[in-house]
Enzyme design. Sequence first.
Site: not given
Length: 722
Positions: A404, A434, A525
């Site tokens: 983060c 959130d 993906h």
Amino acid sequence: MLLNTVPLTRDLVFVGGGHAHALVLRSWGMDPLPGARLTVINPGPTAPYTGMLPGHVAGHYGRDDLEIDLVRLCRHAGARFIQDKAIGIDRSRREVILEGRGPVAYDVASIDVGITAQMDLPGFDAHGIGAKPLDVYAARWRAFLEQVERNEASPEVAVIGGGVAGCELAMAMAFRLRKIGAPPKVTVIEAGPRISGVGSKARQTMLAAMAALGIEVRTDARVTEVRADQVLLAGQEPVRAALCVGAAGAFPHGWISRTDLPLEDGFIVVGPDLGVKGDDALFAVGDCAVMPHAPRPKAGVFAVRAAPILQHNLRAALTGGARKNWRPQKDYLKLISLGEQSAMAEKFGLTLTGSFMWRWKYRIDRAFMDRLSDLPIMAGPKPPDTAALGVRDILAAKPLCGGCGAKVGSGVLSAALEGSAPMAGEVITGAGDDAAVLRQPGGGFQVISTDHLRALVEDPVQMTRIAAVHALGDVWAMGARPQVALASIVLPQMSAELQARTLAEIMQTTREVLEAAGAQLVGGHTTMGAELTIGFTVTGRREEMPLTVAGAQAGDVLILTRPIGSGVILAADMEGRADGRDVAAALEIMGKTQDREAAILGKVAHAMTDVTGFGLAGHVRPICAASDLDAILWRDAIPVYAGARALSDAGISSSLMPSNRADASMQGGEDLLLYDPQTAGGLLAAVPASDRDTVIAALEAEGCQGHVIGQLSKGTGQLTLG
């Protein structure tokens, strides 16, 4: 466009963090082999240095002096570190079998796991401790000392084995017990007629030193049983002992004997090139290996001398080059500690004793440890000679953090999302919380969120676990039950075989984390890019309206479930300045799910969020702003990861911290850790003050943590540090 990296094509795996592997890691960091991915497997984040163990036991060295920081070495070498124990090797599949996770594949592997002194005696497993592995023994010794100091154990010690190792440890333990004011009763038990491993002159010197420390030596003594308070001998009086240490010889680890490796007395047979006999993909070094053509004692000096040859031959095995042979010396210098800061040296039958020998030994030991702790800082890529305005400023700034810490600042993000109001209909809330909240046609609500992380560790398994927990945090923070997830994976450029290995590890870990949280993987993906990046789109369900940052009330207390400071620790890890034990401890917490915490808090919270990239202050502020409240945060009540405070005070911070600080200022003082970006951070809940004790007790009953860190009051969104 071509990627600016060399593709990964071969996996090199180190099993164990022994001295030879540690030295190779240091050299590898200065000259890595392009295309090789290095992995180190060890049960703990550190490995003890043999030469300083007696000094540590005697109290001359602290724990930090003794331990080699494998996490820092791996960061320096660009290697992934796996904290786990090897329990087998499948040579047909070229996989190392681990105790706590799936197997790790290799193209070339090296084994340096040392030996054990755990003895096959009745009662020894229950009441004794082997002098090796060293870290296990050192931890038991420290615990025993604390018991003696608290008068919970008598200062009586038995050492089984009268060789150099047993006598050296006996003298160190006797000296330390005397130093803490506990009159010791230390006994060395030797099955032979005399103490062994040295010449006659050195033997007399050691016997005199042990006598001066009050150590009794029992010879021709055969141990028949080890009990909790004594050691039974055949035909002799028992030896009273609150601590029994086994130092009678070197024994191979049991798991090695259960493999199909070529063995001699349980040790791995290697040739002159340190390669395992009959296997071009495996090497073994140190005490776990045996060279039938050149037998040698079990001593750390040989592993140190073998390291350069091992490094050369590993590179040769990975590149198809020629290997070199290693010729161990026939004799070696023995430097034996005598309890106090005095030592004895023996070589070629010559013996020297005194404090000057201790100083010599100290310099040798410190030089070895300095090589592994004072790691050179490798220069980064040079900036271009000509570049657009602003390029040099960015390149000169702090390197971009992983996790983060790589997020865009909240101010920039808020400006970009301005005007993104939810549409009428099924969308209840959109950007700004959130997760988005959707109304379900059949009743109830669904939440949906997405998140991804740049790699903060080299291990795809640990990275996947943290990324999945991090993404699920948005669902848990809204009191919802995780439902499904889509994975988005970016792999560094690598061969098809390494792609398959890496994706298998990632997918297995993903399923484990999601299934534990009650969710399932339904697709995703994959692509290749410049670096490992792992992300998830997650959904969850809740019958009643999900919790948001809005709804908190004056008088509510703020409860936090995890420490803060992970951003500082990870930033220091990038710089090679973090303690490996602190890094490993923080990563372990970050990889744990928070479903139990969410279930408890979700029943009583008025508002809830998870603390992530914008830091604790940056996540308290939206709760206050949404309900016209002020918050006071109690600095001393806020939990902090071990090591984070000292690192922050030393000026280390995440690359996102300055932006967080600018976006969420505090009143009444400042603590930079409040702006530290968190990855997989704790849940932050506004809970009625009347429920605080019940909630904390419920969390503790589930083995979770809950910390009351502040309180809300009527106001205008102001944050105060109290």
